[in-house]
Design a protein around this motif. Structure first.
Motif, PDB file in Angstrom:
ATOM      1  N   GLY A 125      39.173  23.015  34.795  1.00 57.80           N
ATOM      2  CA  GLY A 125      40.103  23.173  33.679  1.00 57.80           C
ATOM      3  C   GLY A 125      40.504  24.627  33.459  1.00 57.80           C
ATOM      4  O   GLY A 125      40.970  24.986  32.383  1.00 57.80           O
ATOM      5  N   GLN A 126      40.307  25.450  34.450  1.00 61.77           N
ATOM      6  CA  GLN A 126      40.697  26.864  34.381  1.00 61.77           C
ATOM      7  C   GLN A 126      40.985  27.355  35.798  1.00 61.77           C
ATOM      8  O   GLN A 126      40.609  26.705  36.761  1.00 61.77           O
ATOM      9  CB  GLN A 126      39.581  27.718  33.754  1.00 61.77           C
ATOM     10  N   LYS A 127      41.670  28.491  35.905  1.00 58.62           N
ATOM     11  CA  LYS A 127      41.993  29.060  37.216  1.00 58.62           C
ATOM     12  C   LYS A 127      40.720  29.664  37.812  1.00 58.62           C
ATOM     13  O   LYS A 127      40.123  30.573  37.239  1.00 58.62           O
ATOM     14  CB  LYS A 127      43.093  30.120  37.080  1.00 58.62           C
ATOM     15  N   ILE A 128      40.311  29.143  38.980  1.00 59.94           N
ATOM     16  CA  ILE A 128      39.097  29.630  39.647  1.00 59.94           C
ATOM     17  C   ILE A 128      39.512  30.562  40.790  1.00 59.94           C
ATOM     18  O   ILE A 128      40.289  30.180  41.678  1.00 59.94           O
ATOM     19  CB  ILE A 128      38.260  28.464  40.200  1.00 59.94           C
ATOM     20  N   LEU A 129      38.974  31.763  40.760  1.00 59.15           N
ATOM     21  CA  LEU A 129      39.233  32.767  41.794  1.00 59.15           C
ATOM     22  C   LEU A 129      37.927  33.047  42.539  1.00 59.15           C
ATOM     23  O   LEU A 129      36.852  32.699  42.048  1.00 59.15           O
ATOM     24  CB  LEU A 129      39.753  34.060  41.138  1.00 59.15           C
ATOM     25  N   PRO A 130      38.009  33.705  43.699  1.00 56.04           N
ATOM     26  CA  PRO A 130      36.770  34.051  44.415  1.00 56.04           C
ATOM     27  C   PRO A 130      35.996  35.126  43.642  1.00 56.04           C
ATOM     28  O   PRO A 130      36.163  36.314  43.874  1.00 56.04           O
ATOM     29  CB  PRO A 130      37.255  34.587  45.764  1.00 56.04           C
ATOM     30  N   GLU A 131      35.215  34.694  42.683  1.00 55.82           N
ATOM     31  CA  GLU A 131      34.470  35.610  41.812  1.00 55.82           C
ATOM     32  C   GLU A 131      33.047  35.112  41.619  1.00 55.82           C
ATOM     33  O   GLU A 131      32.667  34.077  42.158  1.00 55.82           O
ATOM     34  CB  GLU A 131      35.158  35.705  40.439  1.00 55.82           C
TER      35      GLU A 131
END
Length: 194
Positions: free
Chosen positions: A42-48
């Motif tokens: 439910g949110q933007k997932i980045l390589p973090e």
């Protein structure tokens, strides 16, 4: 997977830690399917870096596995993937690489120090065929008993053999003695692609 060795059960270690075996509080999430993970989260997932329990939950919702790819990194690098498919593709690539590696075949041709011309010609024809097929040829003169005194004959015979095969292959080294044998190895010449 367990296997038994002389009464003891030995557990085979998994190649990668997956799901519940990842006990580090935070991990770095990477992968090609981060858009799918974003929908579930439910949110933007980045390589973090994320909390491990959250990422495990996302993987479970996607019906996939959380796999630790690089355990020595700080924090460890993980991906959300189908682990069985990952292992299958890895084995498939390894098999392809193994199939592409050239297998060297060495054919042996034996001479005596007193080999006559007919036998010599016959063996040279075989060597030509072997070299054309891409195999290496190991030619040797075997000295039995008192014939060891004819080392010079053996060397001349192998040099003549090399001269006959000039068009088909090249010697890796000059003839040399190994015990009671004088040996030379001939490698095939590379075929020019047209």
């Amino acid at each position: 997977m367990a296997r038994r060795t002389r009464g003891k059960v030995v557990r085979k270690e998994a190649e990668h830690r997956i799901n519940e075996n990842i006990r580090i509080p935070k991990i770095r999430l990477v992968g090609d399917n981060l858009d799918d993970v974003s929908e579930v989260a439910g949110q933007k997932i980045l390589p973090e870096i994320y909390d491990t329990y959250k990422v495990k939950k996302w993987a479970e919702e996607l019906g996939m596995d959380l796999v630790e790819i690089s355990p020595n990194a700080k924090p460890p690098v993980c991906k959300i993937i189908d682990y069985k498919r990952f292992l299958y593709n890895k084995k498939k690539k390894e098999k392809e690489i193994k199939a592409k590696t050239a297998k060297t075949v060495i054919k042996e041709i034996r001479f005596g120090p007193n080999t006559d011309d007919h036998d010599f010609d016959f063996k040279v024809k075989h060597a030509m065929k072997f070299l054309e097929d891409g195999a290496k040829v190991k030619a040797y003169v075997h000295f039995r008993g008192r014939t060891i005194v004819f080392k010079d004959r053996g060397e001349l015979l192998l040099l003549k053999f090399l001269k006959e095969l000039e068009e088909y292959g090249a010697a890796e080294a000059l003839p040399k003695m190994e015990g009671r044998r004088m040996i030379v190895i001939v490698s095939p010449k590379k075929k020019k692609k047209s």
